[in-house]
Structure formats: C-alpha cells, structure tokens
Design a protein around this motif. Structure first.
Motif, PDB file in Angstrom:
ATOM      1  N   GLU A  30       0.831  -1.203   0.000  1.00 17.94           N
ATOM      2  CA  GLU A  30       0.000   0.000   0.000  1.00 17.94           C
ATOM      3  C   GLU A  30       0.869   1.258   0.000  1.00 17.94           C
ATOM      4  OE1 GLU A  30      -3.146  -0.461  -0.364  1.00 17.94           O
ATOM      5  OE2 GLU A  30      -3.099  -2.627   0.026  1.00 17.94           O
ATOM      6  N   ALA A  31       0.299   2.365  -0.424  1.00 19.95           N
ATOM      7  CA  ALA A  31       1.016   3.643  -0.404  1.00 19.95           C
ATOM      8  C   ALA A  31       1.422   3.983   1.029  1.00 19.95           C
ATOM      9  CB  ALA A  31       0.131   4.744  -0.985  1.00 19.95           C
ATOM     10  N   GLY A  32       2.664   4.404   1.204  1.00 23.35           N
ATOM     11  CA  GLY A  32       3.153   4.787   2.520  1.00 23.35           C
ATOM     12  C   GLY A  32       3.566   3.640   3.416  1.00 23.35           C
ATOM     13  N   GLU A  33       3.452   2.393   2.931  1.00 17.78           N
ATOM     14  CA  GLU A  33       3.783   1.219   3.746  1.00 17.78           C
ATOM     15  C   GLU A  33       5.254   0.851   3.586  1.00 17.78           C
ATOM     16  OE1 GLU A  33       2.366  -3.467   4.318  1.00 17.78           O
ATOM     17  OE2 GLU A  33       1.575  -2.249   2.676  1.00 17.78           O
ATOM     18  N   VAL A  34       5.838   0.290   4.648  1.00 19.38           N
ATOM     19  CA  VAL A  34       7.193  -0.259   4.597  1.00 19.38           C
ATOM     20  C   VAL A  34       7.069  -1.775   4.706  1.00 19.38           C
ATOM     21  CG1 VAL A  34       9.492  -0.289   5.617  1.00 19.38           C
ATOM     22  CG2 VAL A  34       8.126   1.813   5.697  1.00 19.38           C
ATOM     23  N   LEU A  35       7.399  -2.463   3.620  1.00 13.57           N
ATOM     24  CA  LEU A  35       7.327  -3.919   3.562  1.00 13.57           C
ATOM     25  C   LEU A  35       8.736  -4.468   3.438  1.00 13.57           C
ATOM     26  CD1 LEU A  35       5.890  -6.702   3.089  1.00 13.57           C
ATOM     27  CD2 LEU A  35       5.846  -6.106   0.652  1.00 13.57           C
ATOM     28  N   ALA A  36       9.073  -5.458   4.265  1.00 10.41           N
ATOM     29  CA  ALA A  36      10.378  -6.108   4.198  1.00 10.41           C
ATOM     30  C   ALA A  36      10.250  -7.478   3.546  1.00 10.41           C
ATOM     31  CB  ALA A  36      10.975  -6.243   5.591  1.00 10.41           C
ATOM     32  N   LEU A  37      11.189  -7.786   2.671  1.00  3.36           N
ATOM     33  CA  LEU A  37      11.281  -9.095   2.039  1.00  3.36           C
ATOM     34  C   LEU A  37      12.543  -9.745   2.594  1.00  3.36           C
ATOM     35  CD1 LEU A  37       9.550 -10.492  -0.141  1.00  3.36           C
ATOM     36  CD2 LEU A  37      11.116  -9.600  -1.861  1.00  3.36           C
ATOM     37  N   VAL A  38      12.392 -10.841   3.351  1.00  9.69           N
ATOM     38  CA  VAL A  38      13.532 -11.423   4.066  1.00  9.69           C
ATOM     39  C   VAL A  38      13.715 -12.890   3.692  1.00  9.69           C
ATOM     40  CG1 VAL A  38      13.144  -9.843   6.004  1.00  9.69           C
ATOM     41  CG2 VAL A  38      12.234 -12.166   6.123  1.00  9.69           C
ATOM     42  N   GLY A  39      14.922 -13.386   3.969  1.00  6.89           N
ATOM     43  CA  GLY A  39      15.253 -14.776   3.691  1.00  6.89           C
ATOM     44  C   GLY A  39      16.735 -14.914   3.441  1.00  6.89           C
ATOM     45  N   GLU A  40      17.201 -16.153   3.370  1.00  4.49           N
ATOM     46  CA  GLU A  40      18.609 -16.411   3.116  1.00  4.49           C
ATOM     47  C   GLU A  40      19.023 -15.923   1.734  1.00  4.49           C
ATOM     48  OE1 GLU A  40      19.915 -20.570   4.788  1.00  4.49           O
ATOM     49  OE2 GLU A  40      17.792 -20.687   4.278  1.00  4.49           O
ATOM     50  N   SER A  41      20.336 -15.770   1.518  1.00  2.00           N
ATOM     51  CA  SER A  41      20.841 -15.471   0.182  1.00  2.00           C
ATOM     52  C   SER A  41      20.422 -16.577  -0.777  1.00  2.00           C
ATOM     53  CB  SER A  41      22.371 -15.366   0.212  1.00  2.00           C
ATOM     54  OG  SER A  41      22.783 -14.292   1.018  1.00  2.00           O
ATOM     55  N   GLY A  42      19.964 -16.187  -1.961  1.00  2.00           N
ATOM     56  CA  GLY A  42      19.513 -17.164  -2.944  1.00  2.00           C
ATOM     57  C   GLY A  42      18.062 -17.553  -2.826  1.00  2.00           C
ATOM     58  N   SER A  43      17.316 -16.872  -1.951  1.00  2.00           N
ATOM     59  CA  SER A  43      15.906 -17.235  -1.775  1.00  2.00           C
ATOM     60  C   SER A  43      14.986 -16.584  -2.806  1.00  2.00           C
ATOM     61  CB  SER A  43      15.435 -16.868  -0.364  1.00  2.00           C
ATOM     62  OG  SER A  43      15.573 -15.480  -0.129  1.00  2.00           O
ATOM     63  N   GLY A  44      15.521 -15.688  -3.635  1.00  2.00           N
ATOM     64  CA  GLY A  44      14.716 -15.082  -4.695  1.00  2.00           C
ATOM     65  C   GLY A  44      14.267 -13.661  -4.419  1.00  2.00           C
ATOM     66  N   LYS A  45      14.755 -13.055  -3.335  1.00  2.00           N
ATOM     67  CA  LYS A  45      14.305 -11.708  -2.961  1.00  2.00           C
ATOM     68  C   LYS A  45      14.672 -10.683  -4.029  1.00  2.00           C
ATOM     69  CE  LYS A  45      16.798 -11.492   0.780  1.00  2.00           C
ATOM     70  NZ  LYS A  45      17.629 -12.695   0.533  1.00  2.00           N
ATOM     71  N   ASP A 197      13.475   8.387   6.912  1.00  2.00           N
ATOM     72  CA  ASP A 197      13.132   9.811   6.883  1.00  2.00           C
ATOM     73  C   ASP A 197      12.546  10.185   5.526  1.00  2.00           C
ATOM     74  OD1 ASP A 197      13.916  10.241   9.467  1.00  2.00           O
ATOM     75  OD2 ASP A 197      15.869  11.108   8.967  1.00  2.00           O
ATOM     76  N   LEU A 198      13.183   9.720   4.450  1.00  2.00           N
ATOM     77  CA  LEU A 198      12.701  10.017   3.106  1.00  2.00           C
ATOM     78  C   LEU A 198      11.332   9.399   2.870  1.00  2.00           C
ATOM     79  CD1 LEU A 198      16.036   9.448   1.143  1.00  2.00           C
ATOM     80  CD2 LEU A 198      14.854  11.635   1.433  1.00  2.00           C
ATOM     81  N   GLN A 199      11.146   8.170   3.373  1.00  2.00           N
ATOM     82  CA  GLN A 199       9.857   7.489   3.204  1.00  2.00           C
ATOM     83  C   GLN A 199       8.738   8.277   3.868  1.00  2.00           C
ATOM     84  OE1 GLN A 199       8.157   5.532   5.919  1.00  2.00           O
ATOM     85  NE2 GLN A 199       6.440   5.287   4.485  1.00  2.00           N
ATOM     86  N   ARG A 200       8.973   8.728   5.106  1.00  2.00           N
ATOM     87  CA  ARG A 200       7.943   9.491   5.826  1.00  2.00           C
ATOM     88  C   ARG A 200       7.740  10.870   5.210  1.00  2.00           C
ATOM     89  NH1 ARG A 200      10.317   6.674  10.442  1.00  2.00           N
ATOM     90  NH2 ARG A 200      11.911   8.295  10.568  1.00  2.00           N
ATOM     91  N   ALA A 205       5.985   4.426  -0.588  1.00  2.00           N
ATOM     92  CA  ALA A 205       6.044   3.027  -0.174  1.00  2.00           C
ATOM     93  C   ALA A 205       7.509   2.611  -0.253  1.00  2.00           C
ATOM     94  CB  ALA A 205       5.195   2.165  -1.094  1.00  2.00           C
ATOM     95  N   LEU A 206       7.956   1.851   0.721  1.00  5.65           N
ATOM     96  CA  LEU A 206       9.347   1.388   0.765  1.00  5.65           C
ATOM     97  C   LEU A 206       9.345  -0.127   0.851  1.00  5.65           C
ATOM     98  CD1 LEU A 206      12.415   1.872   1.041  1.00  5.65           C
ATOM     99  CD2 LEU A 206      12.068   2.127   3.512  1.00  5.65           C
ATOM    100  N   LEU A 207      10.011  -0.779  -0.096  1.00  7.58           N
ATOM    101  CA  LEU A 207      10.167  -2.224  -0.065  1.00  7.58           C
ATOM    102  C   LEU A 207      11.630  -2.518   0.238  1.00  7.58           C
ATOM    103  CD1 LEU A 207       8.470  -4.718  -2.498  1.00  7.58           C
ATOM    104  CD2 LEU A 207      10.614  -5.226  -1.329  1.00  7.58           C
ATOM    105  N   LEU A 208      11.870  -3.034   1.423  1.00  9.75           N
ATOM    106  CA  LEU A 208      13.226  -3.257   1.926  1.00  9.75           C
ATOM    107  C   LEU A 208      13.576  -4.733   1.819  1.00  9.75           C
ATOM    108  CD1 LEU A 208      15.755  -2.196   3.466  1.00  9.75           C
ATOM    109  CD2 LEU A 208      14.506  -2.675   5.589  1.00  9.75           C
ATOM    110  N   ILE A 209      14.597  -5.052   1.031  1.00  9.11           N
ATOM    111  CA  ILE A 209      15.102  -6.418   0.928  1.00  9.11           C
ATOM    112  C   ILE A 209      16.236  -6.572   1.926  1.00  9.11           C
ATOM    113  CG2 ILE A 209      16.214  -8.104  -0.575  1.00  9.11           C
ATOM    114  CD1 ILE A 209      14.943  -6.639  -2.952  1.00  9.11           C
TER     115      ILE A 209
END
Length: 319
Positions: A30-45, A197-200, A205-209
């Motif tokens: 969603e707009a303004g949301e911070v979503l993290a995509l996590v997992g081991e190296s090689g998991s497809g993130k 800070d930039l996101q707020r 929306a920020l998608l953090l891997i």
C-alpha cells in the motif's frame, strides 16, 4: 486498489520446465507502507524485484498473472511508456552502489541525467536540483561532490549518491536491495535512518530487501519471508516475529545473536537446488516438525497473522 500488486510471479532460466528461481510470488504493497522481504541469500528476494523492474534479461523468463503498479499494467507496458514509470514512479537502490554507479561519469552527470529524463530539468536548473538532492542525503560539500567520480567516494558516500539518484524522480515506490550490506555498522544505521526519513517525508512506499531481521523489526510495518523462491509467510510486525507461524521464520529468528549467547542456533541442511528439490514442502528435509503429510506441496493460506505456507503452522492456538 493497492499501490503494487504482484500475483503468481515466476522467474525461470533455461528450459521451459526449469526449476523457477522465483516460484509463484504474491505481494501487495500500500502507499506509505514499509514492507520487508527477508530470507537467506539465494531465496529469490532480489530476483523478484529485478523482475518487477524489467531487469531480467534472456535467457531469463518472467511470467505473472498480474504485475500492477497504481493504474499501470507492467506486463503490457512497453518502451517509452514503461520508462516513464520505471526509474521515476518506481526506483531502486541496488546492493552494491559502486557497481550501480557508472565509473566513467561524474556523480553530477549521473544525477542530472535522471533529472533530464524524468523531470525535464536541464542546465543550471538540473545542477541546482542535483546539489539539493546530495544535501538531502546528507553529503557534505555537495556542490564539490558533483564533480567526483564514484571511485573517489567511500562506500557510505556512494550509497548516499545512489539514494539521491533513486529519489531524483520523486518515486512513489522505492525498492532498497540490501542497502547496508557493504557498510560498517555506524554507517548502516545512518543509511537506514535516512531511508525511513525520506519514506515518511515523501509518503513513499518502501520495499526493503534484507536478511537482517533485527533491522527489519525496527523499520518495517509488515514482512514477507521467502525460502527457495517461495513466500512461506506474510504478516504484520511485530506480531509475526513474536509468534511466527512457519518453522522457517522461527529458525531465522532463533539465529539472531542474543546477549550472553555462546552458540548460534542453526537450521541443519541446505536450501534445495535445481536437482534436489523435494516434491512436497520445500523445507521438509530440514524441518524439525516434519510429518508424513508434508510430502505434499502446501499452498499459501490464511493464518492468524496473515498467510503461511505450512500444513501444521505454529502458534495457531491464539487465533
């Protein structure tokens, strides 16, 4: 409508029946949301987000039921229309800034190129805006840094330049791919604080891997956990980290170092490759809770906190 909708995204290399590197990914942001995509190296993130950006070249093949950003269908968007979205409305900060920046051009030229392409700024107007962007990402002596080449910058400084380039087009979605991996601890904290800070400030929306769950716990609103190309659990934070439903999420959290701990917890075995992929649950050969029914392939289904890909999810008694 969600700002970003990804449905059944797959990425394959080689033959049509090759094992997918990304296997049926579903994500909403969603707009303004911070979503993290996590997992081991090689998991497809990272590969998932490169597919979204259109950066998977042949022999890679990207398929999806839906790949939508705002009112744009990214599966059908081509040429100039696509370039008006990718790089402007959707921007990406790559893992290694010194590889992402062109070593043959000065920093100022590279930032001004983004401003020319996406905002139509030229000459002194573009240079002034480039200086403002470098000042916004807290680079000292910003005007002088415009004439530097990437190799003349420290790792932290190069990452700030990469962030300045990414936000130059005023994106609605910023993807940050392991933005602090190559940096020392103090600089990591500064870069993460800058991104938030930039996101707020811009309501992006920020998608953090990331594979650093401690960082994710402090920054994200929600998380998607990936294993062997699949999302195995999704949910809101901190609830998901307090009571994970998937054994893999539990194992990742158990591996975080704790004060006074003398031995780190680890999950035995290795991530399945192309030729040893189980027919059933992909985690089954490593899972401490495996049961005979796990010889079948589980789907991602609703759980107490969001969604989980497991026949016997943990901590469901509190539902």
């Amino acid at each position: 409508m969600s700002l970003l909708e990804i449905r059944n995204l797959s990425v394959r290399f080689g033959a049509a029946d090759a094992v997918p590197v990304v296997d049926g990914l579903d994500l909403r942001l969603e707009a303004g949301e911070v979503l993290a995509l996590v997992g081991e190296s090689g998991s497809g993130k990272s590969m998932s987000m490169l597919a979204l950006m259109g950066l998977v070249d042949a022999p890679g093949r990207v398929t999806a039921d839906a790949l939508r950003f705002a009112d744009h269908d990214l599966l059908t968007l081509k040429g100039r229309a696509r370039r008006r979205v990718i790089g402007k409305d959707i921007a990406m900060v790559f893992q290694d800034p010194l590889s992402a920046l062109n070593p043959s051009y000065r920093v100022g030229f590279q930032i001004e190129e983004v401003l020319r392409q996406h905002l139509g700024l030229k000459g002194q107007a573009a240079r002034r805006r480039a200086i403002e962007l470098l000042e916004r990402v807290e680079i000292p002596a910003a005007a002088r840094r415009l004439d530097a080449y990437p190799h003349q910058l420290s790792g932290g400084m190069a990452q700030r330049v990469a962030i300045a380039m990414a936000i130059a087009g005023e994106p609605r979605l910023l993807i940050a791919d392991e933005p602090t991996t190559a940096l020392d601890v103090t600089i990591q904290a500064q870069i993460l604080a800058l991104l938030l800070d930039l996101q707020r400030e811009r309501d992006m929306a920020l998608l953090l891997i990331s594979h650093d769950l401690a960082v994710v716990a402090e920054t994200a609103h929600s998380v998607a956990v990936m294993y062997a190309g699949q999302v195995v659990e999704q949910g809101r934070l901190p609830a998901l980290f307090d009571a994970p439903a998937h054994p893999y999420s539990e194992a990742l959290l158990a591996a975080i170092p704790q004060p006074g701990q003398t031995r780190l917890h680890s999950l035995p075995g290795v991530v399945p490759g192309c030729f040893d992929r189980p027919a059933g649950c992909l985690l089954a050969p490593r899972c401490p809770y495996v049961q005979p029914h796990c010889q079948q392939r589980p789907a991602l289904t609703a759980s107490r906190l969001g969604a989980v890909r497991c026949f016997f999810p943990l901590h469901q008694e509190a539902r």
